[in-house]
Design a protein around this motif. Sequence first.
Motif, PDB file in Angstrom:
ATOM      1  N   TYR A 268       5.355 -10.912   8.978  1.00 31.35           N
ATOM      2  CA  TYR A 268       5.006  -9.576   8.469  1.00 31.35           C
ATOM      3  C   TYR A 268       5.643  -8.494   9.347  1.00 31.35           C
TER       4      TYR A 268
ATOM      5  N   ILE B 276       9.726 -10.225  -7.357  1.00 37.02           N
ATOM      6  CA  ILE B 276       8.723  -9.354  -6.733  1.00 37.02           C
ATOM      7  C   ILE B 276       8.397  -9.908  -5.351  1.00 37.02           C
TER       8      ILE B 276
ATOM      9  N   GLY C 120       2.517  -1.989   3.374  1.00 40.67           N
ATOM     10  CA  GLY C 120       1.896  -0.722   3.011  1.00 40.67           C
ATOM     11  C   GLY C 120       1.413  -0.655   1.581  1.00 40.67           C
ATOM     12  N   SER C 121       1.621  -1.715   0.804  1.00 33.51           N
ATOM     13  CA  SER C 121       1.255  -1.703  -0.615  1.00 33.51           C
ATOM     14  C   SER C 121      -0.216  -2.036  -0.841  1.00 33.51           C
ATOM     15  N   SER C 122      -0.882  -2.601   0.177  1.00 32.88           N
ATOM     16  CA  SER C 122      -2.293  -3.012   0.095  1.00 32.88           C
ATOM     17  C   SER C 122      -2.534  -4.073  -0.974  1.00 32.88           C
ATOM     18  N   THR C 123      -1.481  -4.786  -1.340  1.00 35.44           N
ATOM     19  CA  THR C 123      -1.629  -5.867  -2.312  1.00 35.44           C
ATOM     20  C   THR C 123      -2.246  -7.094  -1.639  1.00 35.44           C
TER      21      THR C 123
ATOM     22  N   MET D 219       6.621  -9.190  -1.160  1.00 32.62           N
ATOM     23  CA  MET D 219       5.606  -8.495  -0.390  1.00 32.62           C
ATOM     24  C   MET D 219       6.169  -7.178   0.127  1.00 32.62           C
ATOM     25  N   VAL D 220       5.463  -6.087  -0.107  1.00 30.21           N
ATOM     26  CA  VAL D 220       5.887  -4.760   0.356  1.00 30.21           C
ATOM     27  C   VAL D 220       4.877  -4.251   1.372  1.00 30.21           C
TER      28      VAL D 220
ATOM     29  N   GLU E 259       0.137  -8.857   0.679  1.00 31.88           N
ATOM     30  CA  GLU E 259       0.310  -8.206   1.982  1.00 31.88           C
ATOM     31  C   GLU E 259      -0.804  -8.617   2.936  1.00 31.88           C
TER      32      GLU E 259
ATOM     33  N   TYR F 251       0.257 -10.066  -6.304  1.00 32.18           N
ATOM     34  CA  TYR F 251       1.033  -8.853  -6.022  1.00 32.18           C
ATOM     35  C   TYR F 251       0.331  -7.597  -6.536  1.00 32.18           C
ATOM     36  N   GLU F 252      -0.984  -7.715  -6.740  1.00 32.11           N
ATOM     37  CA  GLU F 252      -1.791  -6.592  -7.178  1.00 32.11           C
ATOM     38  C   GLU F 252      -2.765  -6.184  -6.079  1.00 32.11           C
ATOM     39  N   VAL F 253      -3.308  -4.968  -6.198  1.00 34.91           N
ATOM     40  CA  VAL F 253      -4.311  -4.465  -5.257  1.00 34.91           C
ATOM     41  C   VAL F 253      -5.692  -4.917  -5.725  1.00 34.91           C
TER      42      VAL F 253
END
Length: 344
Positions: free
Chosen positions: A336, A314, A319-322, A316-317, A325, A288-290
């Motif tokens: 998605y 937590i 647009g978060s670029s994690t 998947m969001v 995602e 969940y990190e970029v």
Amino acid sequence: LLLSSMASLKGLRIFAIIVIIVTIAYIGKIYFKYEDYYIPNGMFSLSENETSNPNSATTILRKGNGILFVETTDRMEPPSLVLCAIEAAARVYPDRPVAFFMKGLEDIITEEDEKRAKERFPSLSPFGNVYLFPLRMDQLFNNTPIKSWFDKVDPRKEIYWTHVSSDACRFAMMWKYGGIYMDTDVISLRPVPEDHFLADETSTSTSSAVFGLSSHYQLAWQFMENFVENYRGDLWGHQGPGVVTRVVKKLCGWPVFNSTDDVMCSNISYFHPQRFYPILYPSWRQYYEVWQILPTFNNSYALHLWNYMNNKGISMVPGSSTLVEHIYQKYCPTTYEYVLGKLT
């Protein structure tokens, strides 16, 4: 001449008897070798509904090559991670049935029932190899060692009932149907090349989140026996990876990896942690990190996202670029887009 003919005939009879004895011995040897790993189907009976319903799990999964998922709560709106796991499996295994057993699902008898059930999950509807089945534990556990445990256990007194019941289901499902079992936070990347496999999770634990066996394979029976004999519902993991780990230790000691190559445990492939756990559980937040440079996961067949560790929910969001995602976009794009559509 008559005596010579009789002697020849007697000789032929003796030779025939010898051939028959050798043949029987050879067949017996094969049978007992087979019996070491399989439990004969005839020992168990199926209900009339299971054998006559063309939409039943028994019918759909009869080839023993299904990809199996299970939901032991009553929820009928699973999070996107569950939908992603099922979609990814459907894409990676297009020629195999992907089965999602749900406790809250009504009985499915007709094709219309199946159609209505699938319509509840728009992101899964496009995949013809995805099947939804009601989970009926009392029926699933019939004629298995787990039935005695299930008949006396009180779910209200269990700390981890959702999890221990899921553990019981996966072992019974694997014995009954065969194929590959996966937790609903396991995202498939590419096909597993083996029919029979276990996977190393850590240096001291064997995974119960993903494994593959044929139906009626004796190892699944051993898992169920160990589940009952060593039951401790108050200890997290004792009934899942704990069961598999205990059985593996009895079967082959403890497999040792000298490289990233897989090894064997008895006659079963034992996979290196890289195959499903390239990111180990202490680092689960990395999903969940970029990432500046995205990992290729070239040595992995699937990714276990350690959802139990994710107790803050937590997700998947878009647009978060994690990393998660990017995983959704590549391996479950329909899910998605579904998540993206709900946000707009």
